[in-house]
Design a protein around this motif. Sequence first.
Motif, PDB file in Angstrom:
ATOM      1  N   ILE A 696      45.489 -56.004  74.232  1.00  0.00           N
ATOM      2  CA  ILE A 696      45.572 -56.367  72.748  1.00  0.00           C
ATOM      3  C   ILE A 696      46.242 -55.269  72.020  1.00  0.00           C
ATOM      4  O   ILE A 696      46.724 -55.367  71.058  1.00  0.00           O
ATOM      5  N   GLU A 697      46.370 -54.047  72.590  1.00  0.00           N
ATOM      6  CA  GLU A 697      47.307 -52.865  72.012  1.00  0.00           C
ATOM      7  C   GLU A 697      48.604 -53.334  71.865  1.00  0.00           C
ATOM      8  O   GLU A 697      49.454 -52.612  71.389  1.00  0.00           O
ATOM      9  N   LEU A 698      48.932 -54.058  72.850  1.00  0.00           N
ATOM     10  CA  LEU A 698      50.552 -54.549  72.871  1.00  0.00           C
ATOM     11  C   LEU A 698      50.913 -55.770  71.860  1.00  0.00           C
ATOM     12  O   LEU A 698      51.829 -56.127  71.778  1.00  0.00           O
ATOM     13  N   VAL A 699      49.949 -55.973  70.989  1.00  0.00           N
ATOM     14  CA  VAL A 699      50.292 -57.066  69.783  1.00  0.00           C
ATOM     15  C   VAL A 699      50.593 -56.083  68.683  1.00  0.00           C
ATOM     16  O   VAL A 699      49.734 -55.014  68.530  1.00  0.00           O
ATOM     17  N   TYR A 700      51.805 -56.182  68.093  1.00  0.00           N
ATOM     18  CA  TYR A 700      52.167 -55.393  66.663  1.00  0.00           C
ATOM     19  C   TYR A 700      51.027 -55.698  65.765  1.00  0.00           C
ATOM     20  O   TYR A 700      50.300 -56.641  65.445  1.00  0.00           O
ATOM     21  N   PRO A 701      51.091 -54.484  64.912  1.00  0.00           N
ATOM     22  CA  PRO A 701      49.718 -54.478  64.003  1.00  0.00           C
ATOM     23  C   PRO A 701      49.631 -55.598  62.783  1.00  0.00           C
ATOM     24  O   PRO A 701      48.648 -56.235  62.932  1.00  0.00           O
ATOM     25  N   LYS A 702      50.668 -56.132  62.547  1.00  0.00           N
ATOM     26  CA  LYS A 702      50.464 -57.188  61.416  1.00  0.00           C
ATOM     27  C   LYS A 702      50.986 -58.519  62.142  1.00  0.00           C
ATOM     28  O   LYS A 702      51.122 -59.623  61.525  1.00  0.00           O
TER      29      LYS A 702
END
Length: 752
Positions: A696-702
């Motif tokens: 999930i850390e590889l999904v960009y913040p927004k």
Amino acid sequence: MNIFDRYAPFVQDFIYQNHWESLRAIQVAAGDAIFNTDENVLLSASTASGKTEAAFFPILTLFSEDPPVSVGAIYIGPLKALINDQFLRLNDLCAEANIPVWHWHGDVAQSHKAKLLKHPSGILQITPESLEALLLHKHAAISKLFHDLRFIVIDEVHSLMRGDRGGQTLCLMERLSKLAGVNPRRIGLSATIGDLEGTGAFLASGTGRGTVIPRIETKGTKWRLSMEHFYIQGEQSAQGKSVEQALPELAQKTDTAPEHADPGIGYIFEHTRGKKCLVFVNSREECEAVTTTLRQYCEVKHEPDRFLIHHGNLSAAYRETAEAVMKDEEQFQTTVTTATLELGIDIGRLERAFQIDAPFTVSSFLQRMGRTGRRDLPPEMWFVIREDPPEARAMLPTTVPWKLIQAIALVQLYVQERWVEPPRLDRLPYSLLYHQTMSTLASCGELSPAALASRVLTLSYFHRVTQEDFKTLLRHLLSIDHIQRTENGGLIVGIAGERITNSFKFYAVFQENEEYTVRWNSQELGTIVQPPPAGEKIAIAGHVWIVEEVDHKRHLVYCEQVKGKVPAYFGECPGDINTKVLERMRMVLRENAVYPYLMKNAVARLELARHTAENSGLTEEPLICLGGDMWCLFPWLGTYAFLALERFLKIKCAPHLKLTGMDSSRPYFIQFKMQASKEQFFQVLSKMERQPLDPIELVYPKEVPMFEKYDEFLPEELVKKGFAYGVLAIDEMRARIRNWNEKIAEDVYTNL
């Protein structure tokens, strides 16, 4: 008793009437499996090998001995055209035995459907979408229609293995079986399966049965294969060179293209006159553009138009006209098509297929090749690879003819290894979960949350979905009024949900090509379908733009102009390139092999590409300095592992390496600026790879990465989770980073 003797007399008569001297190996194997076991059956054999008859000869024999008292067999086909084609073939076979054959899809008359509802019997041919509609609107009649259902035949089963549509088909078969109180045997048919055991397990999901997979020894088929390369403008690769030309008989001109024609399209124009051909392209947009250009050439040459078009967004009338003309033995026209004519419809004696650029998969190449070669002719395909000539000062990665190398890799993987892409069965299909939840509620009426969960979560395709995920989905659907609670605490479809489930578009789980208007400041640039998420690039109005925002409700895309090239689309099938293909592409550039199907321009272009690769070291070193602080990474990873690496670099490594200006050409290379050395780059990658990583850390913040049809109705956390855990191939990416570091350590040790 041999299989022929076991067949019903009317089946034997049919074989005599068609002058078949012996049964094919697939028919003997299928008869043995269907007559002598109670298992599911997977029949894999080449195109036009008689798989449909192999399945139905024993089924019809069993029906003639013990007629079913409802619909006895369902045939699920992926395309209306395939259903129509098989309907005509099966009708001939069944007429003598008085076994009715019904077909059911959007273009079938209501009177035909009404007869089936009144007298359920025989064989029903249907698409997954129409089966969904049947379960939704005829819920109360399912038991009457199917209480003696014994077989479900799934044609072109490989086409249902790589996305939500296959998952939907599995869910539909399980839902129907539970409603009707039956457990029919499933029979899968396909010409292009790589992982037979994996496909057999997929086919058997939820049945409690195993799958018999007959091993059929087939004689080697001779191919007529050629591959030619064209620069869209300027001098061709082999001009002025003495190059041996492969298959010279293929190069005989049948007419002349107009002066100044696009050389690749002109080549197709030249070699289709007086012949019946298919021209395959990889997108609807390209299909329209190529057809328009070929028709313009007819006008310029004062010739009658000899080109037809066929793709999924055309009306039924246009598609059926093209199909009818292609079946007519007296007509010699050429149809430009997407994957819609890739599957099993028999369109008569085709002389050759053309493929513009490389398809994305070995499976697709084999299917398209298999359109030709029927009626005892060898399959014949001509690849036409086109590219703009590299500019004199172009950077290294853009000088590699990626499509040519990819096409060679696809052919070599099958010729040398008989390798075909395995199924993708480990996804988190939340979009389909929404669809099946709404479909179940709409068809059943009020259900308690527990009853709804037991109907949906027990469907085998949702084995990775947790109860907590399902609760999260239901809470969100309540909040947006897609479902609502009754006074008794039950759940029903809400007002907003009714608008969705009452539309005919609800039956399909694949994306319709809905158009989005693209805007830059106050200017309207045009329309695109399936816009990428914010941060990605698009090409429109002759320029490249970066997407700033996507408004899904109003179908608007806001963007800013940038320089560079647009990365390949990544989706379920388009652009879904396996790592094995990329690794074989690397070998194509490394090896000195001569491929007999390459024509003179392709030979010269490959020679130049190999020379470039050897001089630059791009097949030996993953990271190449392009000059100054500009670098290029060649990961040789498939689409989803490449995507994971791209994000890993941006999110985890960029701050440590002062890495900026990342520009990807998926899945071939990543260019960027970096204030660090090559050694530091790999040290940082190695260090970050060893740390715990939640996908999930590889999904960009927004970012809310919406790719599937119903993602817009899901809670954001499920969209992100589905993308991170079901799409990004993180394990493959990590293995590649470890492999790089092992190689570096090995090189250091060797140099001591």
